[in-house]
Structures are given as structure tokens and as C-alpha cells.
Design an enzyme around this catalytic site. Structure first.
Site, mmCIF file in Angstrom:
data_model
loop_
_atom_site.group_PDB
_atom_site.id
_atom_site.type_symbol
_atom_site.label_atom_id
_atom_site.label_comp_id
_atom_site.label_asym_id
_atom_site.label_seq_id
_atom_site.Cartn_x
_atom_site.Cartn_y
_atom_site.Cartn_z
ATOM 1 N N ARG A 1 -7.101 -32.566 -33.256
ATOM 2 C CA ARG A 1 -7.584 -31.174 -33.338
ATOM 3 C C ARG A 1 -8.231 -30.911 -34.719
ATOM 4 O O ARG A 1 -7.707 -31.284 -35.744
ATOM 5 C CB ARG A 1 -6.416 -30.217 -33.121
ATOM 6 C CG ARG A 1 -6.775 -28.732 -33.171
ATOM 7 C CD ARG A 1 -6.515 -28.141 -34.534
ATOM 8 N NE ARG A 1 -6.693 -26.684 -34.563
ATOM 9 C CZ ARG A 1 -6.696 -25.965 -35.680
ATOM 10 N NH1 ARG A 1 -6.525 -26.563 -36.843
ATOM 11 N NH2 ARG A 1 -6.866 -24.671 -35.652
ATOM 12 N N THR B 1 -3.943 -22.167 -45.696
ATOM 13 C CA THR B 1 -5.186 -22.812 -46.109
ATOM 14 C C THR B 1 -5.693 -22.149 -47.377
ATOM 15 O O THR B 1 -5.588 -20.939 -47.523
ATOM 16 C CB THR B 1 -6.234 -22.602 -44.997
ATOM 17 O OG1 THR B 1 -5.839 -23.377 -43.886
ATOM 18 C CG2 THR B 1 -7.627 -22.985 -45.437
ATOM 19 N N THR C 1 -7.590 -27.718 -46.140
ATOM 20 C CA THR C 1 -6.348 -27.475 -45.388
ATOM 21 C C THR C 1 -5.829 -28.738 -44.716
ATOM 22 O O THR C 1 -6.585 -29.688 -44.483
ATOM 23 C CB THR C 1 -6.618 -26.427 -44.277
ATOM 24 O OG1 THR C 1 -5.386 -26.007 -43.705
ATOM 25 C CG2 THR C 1 -7.491 -26.976 -43.169
ATOM 26 N N SER D 1 0.687 -26.766 -46.432
ATOM 27 C CA SER D 1 -0.470 -26.517 -45.560
ATOM 28 C C SER D 1 -1.819 -26.893 -46.167
ATOM 29 O O SER D 1 -2.856 -26.636 -45.561
ATOM 30 C CB SER D 1 -0.477 -25.050 -45.131
ATOM 31 O OG SER D 1 -0.350 -24.252 -46.273
ATOM 32 N N THR E 1 -8.840 -17.742 -43.294
ATOM 33 C CA THR E 1 -7.592 -18.480 -43.149
ATOM 34 C C THR E 1 -6.911 -17.994 -41.870
ATOM 35 O O THR E 1 -7.214 -16.911 -41.376
ATOM 36 C CB THR E 1 -6.686 -18.265 -44.381
ATOM 37 O OG1 THR E 1 -5.442 -18.931 -44.182
ATOM 38 C CG2 THR E 1 -6.406 -16.798 -44.635
ATOM 39 N N GLY E 2 -6.001 -18.809 -41.348
ATOM 40 C CA GLY E 2 -5.304 -18.400 -40.128
ATOM 41 C C GLY E 2 -5.658 -19.303 -38.960
ATOM 42 O O GLY E 2 -6.125 -20.426 -39.156
HETATM 43 C C1 SD4 Z 1 -6.826 -24.098 -39.191
HETATM 44 N N1 SD4 Z 1 -7.549 -22.227 -40.473
HETATM 45 O O1 SD4 Z 1 -6.699 -25.314 -39.180
HETATM 46 C C2 SD4 Z 1 -6.713 -23.388 -40.503
HETATM 47 C C3 SD4 Z 1 -5.287 -23.101 -40.760
HETATM 48 C C4 SD4 Z 1 -5.067 -22.077 -41.812
HETATM 49 O O2 SD4 Z 1 -3.863 -20.942 -43.233
HETATM 50 O O3 SD4 Z 1 -5.896 -21.368 -42.238
HETATM 51 N N2 SD4 Z 1 -3.955 -21.906 -42.307
HETATM 52 O O4 SD4 Z 1 -6.991 -23.447 -38.167
#
Ligand code: SD4
Length: 329
Positions: free
Chosen positions: A217, A189, A207, A86, A240-241
Site C-alpha cells: 500500500r 507523518t 512517513t 510513524s 497528514t492523516g
Molecule cells: C498515509 N498520510 O500513509 C499518511 C499517514 C499519515 O500521519 O499522515 N500519518 O496515508
């Protein structure tokens, strides 16, 4: 004149009281909060891979180096790990099979740089730093970001997925169902925030974004104020997320402002998660968002939507992984 002087004096006292109040307000009793006296340097970063990234950052910080260098070199470790699914070029691709990278960096003077939708470049965060240092801009995206990277000595890497990413992508193609799974395929990330020995803060985030996203995207990770924010008077925060949820409420900036208003890092991260819960119309039970913050006292806090978010803290007592508290119990 005298009235003005008295006013200035009282407002200086009032702001001193606010600062003292802010410090006293920091509650460190929660088992998820790292209790730390004011000390630096310190570096913290998201997820388990933060441990290795912190090692890279600590080499710089412990030698008296700058937080900005530490947060760049630290996350370079994760970007270079081709087995990481990731971050960097080993990341899971979008639904058309392309790995597209997002990254940003910010220093103690509010200088910042970012790249979005960058392909075939190994160290997006270092390109983001050059955008910050060499251009009048903050963000470069897509082909323009790649062209800028190549003109500045970065190498075009082969267009190939890592063996594990290829295997998982081929598996995914059988159903082609887009459903991010909390903490599994999409949530690693790296966001890193640090304070150096001189007391300056900086941060970085990098990321490959959400797996199997639509081609084109861009998430929160290259967006200053969403995935990352640094205010050298207050501290810094990273996210993150699922980036859409973080962008919607300007996650990292919101957390820094909550700390400015007296919340501890943990309280600020929790309030930000609660705001997502209050405002979002999405089904949040199935996705993850994690926030991590560091204030100028060297206090760390984190909070997530779901169980499973952890973060690595490196200070002069060593490098450790800590579980974050979370909303949905
Ligand atoms: C995203 N925030 O592209 C990132 C993905 C992520 O842990 O954090 N993954 O939305």
C-alpha cells in the site's frame, strides 16, 4: 493596437486587484490562526515532532539558506529519530511486519521528486530530492527506488523494527484487526512547508504510512498534489492523516488553488476538509485528516477532521506548537 494595449492595461489592473483582494481577504481573527505580517523566513510542519524538525530547518533559513535545503534537512531530523512510530525506519510496520516508507519534496520552480514503498533506507526524503535532481523522473518505487538510493551512496539499514514498534506490532497481531485510530497509531507523518529569506517556497513530506496497511500500500505522502504542493506565486500546503481521503480530492493542490482564488490558508484548509466530508462515503468520524498551508504573505492556517491535530510554526518570534481547529465538534 490601441484596443489591445487598453485591454492589456485593464487586465493587469484587474489581476493586481485580485492580488490585493486576496491579501485583504485573509482573515486572521480565528483563535486557531496564527496572525503574522508578511515576513520570512518561516517554516511550519505537522504535529509535535515538527518542533524539533523546525529547529533543523531554521538553522538553514536563519543563515539565509534555501527553503529547499531547509525542508529536506528539517524532516531528516524526524526520519533519524528511531523512536518515532510513524516517520522513518522506527515506524510501525505493515501487517506483514515490513516498514515501507513514502516521501516527496517540491521546490519553488515546480521541480519535484518522490519515493514510494522504499525499504531499509534512513532518509527517504533525501532520496526523493535526488530523484528530482538527478533523474528525468518524478517518482521511483519499491526495489527500483532502493537500488537508486544504494547507487547514490545511501546505506542499506538492518531489517529490524524499533523496540516499541515491535512491541506494538506483536500486540496488534493478536487480533490483526485493521482499524486506524484517529490521532493515535497512524497520524504522525511530517509535512513541512517553508519560505526562505528570498521569498521562495518549498515543501517536503515523509512517513512510514498507515500502520498495519496491506503490504504494497502507498498513501498520499509521496504523491505531489495530494500530500504536498508548492506554487511559488501562491504558497504551499501539506497533509497528514488517512492518505486515501487526501488522494481522492488532491488535497494539497486543492488548497493551493483555493488560496489562488482568494481564500486565506485557514479558509482553504477548512474548505478542503469540508470537501472530504461532502464527497467521502467512509465513516469519517473515526479517522483523522489534517491540512496545513502557508501563503506568500507568510500567513499560516490549518484545519482537521478531528480534534487533536497540531502544527509547529517557527519564525523570527520563535518556535511554537499550535492546535488546529477541526470539523467534528
Ligand atoms: C498515509 N498520510 O500513509 C499518511 C499517514 C499519515 O500521519 O499522515 N500519518 O496515508
Amino acid at each position: 493596437m490601441t484596443t489591445r494595449r487598453i485591454f492589456l492595461k485593464t487586465s493587469a489592473l484587474a489581476s493586481a486587484a485580485v492580488v490585493v483582494g486576496a491579501t485583504q481577504n485573509v482573515k486572521s481573527e480565528n483563535k486557531y490562526t496564527t496572525k503574522m505580517p508578511a515576513k520570512n523566513p518561516i517554516v511550519v510542519s505537522t504535529w509535535k515532532h515538527g518542533l524539533a524538525a523546525n529547529e533543523g530547518a531554521w538553522k538553514i533559513l536563519s543563515a539565509g539558506g534555501k527553503a529547499l535545503d531547509a525542508v529536506e534537512k528539517g524532516v531528516n531530523v524526524t526520519e533519524a529519530d528511531f523512536s518515532n512510530l510513524s516517520v522513518g525506519l522506527g515506524g510501525l510496520p505493515d501487517r506483514e511486519g515490513h516498514v515501507t516508507l513514502d516521501a516527496c519534496i517540491m521546490d519553488e520552480n515546480a521541480n519535484c521528486g518522490s519515493v514510494a514503498f522504499l525499504q531499509r533506507i534512513k532518509h527517504p526524503v533525501s532520496v526523493a530530492r535526488l530523484v528530482m535532481e538527478k533523474t528525468p523522473h518524478i517518482m521511483l518505487a519499491g526495489n527500483g527506488a532502493q537500488k537508486f538510493a544504494l547507487e547514490n551512496g545511501f546505506k542499506l539499514e538492518p531489517k529490524k523494527l524499533s523496540p516499541e514498534a515491535e512491541k506494538q506490532y506483536n500486540e496488534w497481531l493478536k487480533k490483526s484487526e485493521y482499524k486506524p485510530k484517529a490521532n493515535i497509531e497512524n497520524h504522525d507523518t511530517i509535512g513541512m512547508i517553508a519560505i526562505d529569506a528570498t521569498g521562495n517556497c518549498s515543501g517536503s513530506c515523509t512517513t512510514s504510512g498507515l500502520a498495519y496497511k496491506l503490504h504494497g500500500r502507498v498513501g498520499d505522502s509521496p504523491i505531489i498534489g495530494a500530500s504536498l504542493f508548492v506554487d511559488n506565486e501562491i504558497g504551499c500546503a501539506t497533509a497528514t492523516g488517512v492518505g486515501e481521503e487526501v488522494i481522492r480530492m488532491c488535497g494539497a493542490h486543492t488548497i493551493v488553488e483555493l488560496m489562488r482564488n482568494g481564500k486565506s490558508p485557514m479558509e482553504a484548509c477548512k474548505a478542503a476538509v469540508e470537501r472530504i466530508v461532502k464527497k467521502s462515503s467512509k465513516n469519517l468520524k473515526e479517522i483523522q485528516v489534517g491540512f496545513l498551508a502557508l501563503n506568500k504573505n507568510g500567513e499560516v492556517g490549518a484545519f482537521a477532521l478531528q480534534k487533536g491535530f497540531n502544527y509547529a510554526v517557527y519564525d523570527d518570534s520563535g518556535n511554537k506548537l499550535i492546535d488546529a481547529d477541526y470539523y467534528f465538534k
